[in-house]
Design a protein around this motif. Sequence first.
Motif, PDB file in Angstrom:
ATOM      1  N   UNK A   1       0.828  -1.200   0.000  1.00 43.37           N
ATOM      2  CA  UNK A   1       0.000   0.000   0.000  1.00 43.37           C
ATOM      3  C   UNK A   1       0.864   1.253   0.000  1.00 43.37           C
ATOM      4  N   UNK A   2       2.055   1.151   0.581  1.00 38.78           N
ATOM      5  CA  UNK A   2       2.980   2.281   0.568  1.00 38.78           C
ATOM      6  C   UNK A   2       3.376   2.632  -0.864  1.00 38.78           C
ATOM      7  N   UNK A   3       3.600   1.620  -1.708  1.00 35.71           N
ATOM      8  CA  UNK A   3       3.915   1.864  -3.108  1.00 35.71           C
ATOM      9  C   UNK A   3       2.787   2.640  -3.779  1.00 35.71           C
ATOM     10  N   UNK A   4       1.549   2.295  -3.452  1.00 36.53           N
ATOM     11  CA  UNK A   4       0.399   2.972  -4.047  1.00 36.53           C
ATOM     12  C   UNK A   4       0.324   4.429  -3.584  1.00 36.53           C
ATOM     13  N   UNK A   5       0.571   4.671  -2.302  1.00 38.80           N
ATOM     14  CA  UNK A   5       0.536   6.049  -1.805  1.00 38.80           C
ATOM     15  C   UNK A   5       1.603   6.905  -2.499  1.00 38.80           C
ATOM     16  N   UNK A   6       2.807   6.382  -2.617  1.00 37.13           N
ATOM     17  CA  UNK A   6       3.882   7.156  -3.241  1.00 37.13           C
ATOM     18  C   UNK A   6       3.590   7.426  -4.715  1.00 37.13           C
ATOM     19  N   UNK A   7       2.970   6.459  -5.396  1.00 35.97           N
ATOM     20  CA  UNK A   7       2.585   6.679  -6.793  1.00 35.97           C
ATOM     21  C   UNK A   7       1.472   7.718  -6.892  1.00 35.97           C
ATOM     22  N   UNK A   8       0.547   7.690  -5.946  1.00 36.33           N
ATOM     23  CA  UNK A   8      -0.521   8.688  -5.918  1.00 36.33           C
ATOM     24  C   UNK A   8       0.053  10.083  -5.713  1.00 36.33           C
ATOM     25  N   UNK A   9       1.023  10.195  -4.834  1.00 38.17           N
ATOM     26  CA  UNK A   9       1.656  11.494  -4.596  1.00 38.17           C
ATOM     27  C   UNK A   9       2.334  12.005  -5.870  1.00 38.17           C
ATOM     28  N   UNK A  10       2.995  11.100  -6.598  1.00 38.62           N
ATOM     29  CA  UNK A  10       3.646  11.498  -7.854  1.00 38.62           C
ATOM     30  C   UNK A  10       2.610  11.946  -8.884  1.00 38.62           C
ATOM     31  N   UNK A  11       1.475  11.229  -8.967  1.00 40.44           N
ATOM     32  CA  UNK A  11       0.423  11.597  -9.920  1.00 40.44           C
ATOM     33  C   UNK A  11      -0.143  12.983  -9.586  1.00 40.44           C
TER      34      UNK A  11
END
Length: 483
Positions: free
Chosen positions: A234-244
């Motif tokens: 889920x951490x990977x998803x949060x960091x990708x969301x922040x980049x988006x």
Amino acid sequence: MKCSFELEIPCWVYVGTLLFFFHFPVKVSGAPLKQEATLDSGATVLNHSMYLVHRMENLLTLGNSSDVSLRVQTINTDEVKVIKAHSLVLTLQSDVFEELLLSRNNSALVLTETPECAAVFDKFVRYLYCGDISLRLDQAISLHTLASKYHVWGLQQGLTQYMTQHLSSDSPTGHMVSWYNYALQIGDTTLRDSCLQYLSWNLSSVLQSGEWGSISKDLLLSLLQRSDLILQSELELYEALEAWINQNQPVSTTVETALRAVRYGMIPPHHLFRLQRHSPLMVKYYETIRDLLYLAFQFHSASPIQLAKYFDVNCSIFTPRNYLSLSWGSPWIINNPTRDDRSFSFQTQLGPSGHDSSKKVTWNALFSPRWLPLIARSTYTELGAMQPTRTEGGRPRIIVTPATSSPNFAGVSFQKAVIVMAKQQGKVIVRHVYNFHQSTEEAGDFLVDADLQRRASEYLIDSSLYLHIVIKPLYHSLLIARK
């Protein structure tokens, strides 16, 4: 006196006559023409269809005996592409062309197309003559648009199939997201669902690609709601969301909705502390998600039973996705899977909360390439000899069970997912996902359509079966008896 003469017949008459015989029944002396499919015994077929295709292609290329000029006008430009064509061929392939040709006033038919469609219009017309087409990934939408507009349904269906089979292909600018948006626009549910499934099942690779930043707000929010996402954590998803968010700079309401869809309970506490301090996005929108972070820290500090006394543990913040990190499961590569039964053991965390992080569960997995139902299994004869245990009639089977039971399991059940990998266009992707719950030891439809005997099976990578088993602990709501 001997007389002789030659009659020159236009080429389109030959083609028209040939196509006429292809499409309409013809009677000779009152008897129906026999279909070629029902050959007389001992008959031999002489197939010159490729020669016919070659002649049809030359007919289009040279424009011999053309009776209509297609003037393809590009929107908002002076560019015009002229294609010499034949009415009979166009009308046989498209009812839209038939109507347009009936209403024309002269030998020219003016068609207005977008620059993308105009660029591939000659390919489209060639398909009408020859029945085949070559294309690149970036031409698929334009050709699909033309096939839909002119009702060339065979080409439309073929292109939909092409697109669903090439979602994993590499392209310089990316194509998967644009295909999804196009499918959504035209209402093609088959293509839309294929794109969405590919994105969900291969999210980790998508997050690392250039296409991630190009997905729409609606697609982003749709993905965040799903529990079948396959990614590292889920951490990977949060960091990708922040980049988006940093790249697209959406309005605040979109950011808030997206942040509240993150499952913070699935992120270990030490990572949550780090994000609170070092994530500019979380610092800026802390008040928006403070209640969720507070709930996540409570989740990490209590046992499942204690948590269930005060909270609805069935809500999404407590529901894992399909995480590939080793604390949630294990990869399993089975070489030569048709040979014999295999087994292996692995460990996962008891639950995703920090309270249970040190507690482990050992799992046993069994794979059988040709399992048979009980009624078809081996039996002993009257002489005591055991009948053979394996036949070609069996099917693959996988069983995943905990090695032992434990009081620690109270308040927790386990959903199991078996992920089958495959290789398409040189890239390893998720081919299928099989889900089953704790009360069921196996997935009943596991590889039911797979032919593992075939070395080129789409379920095998270099003759091996690549699996990844994911264990998802789910917390139970308490049942309170009414007084």
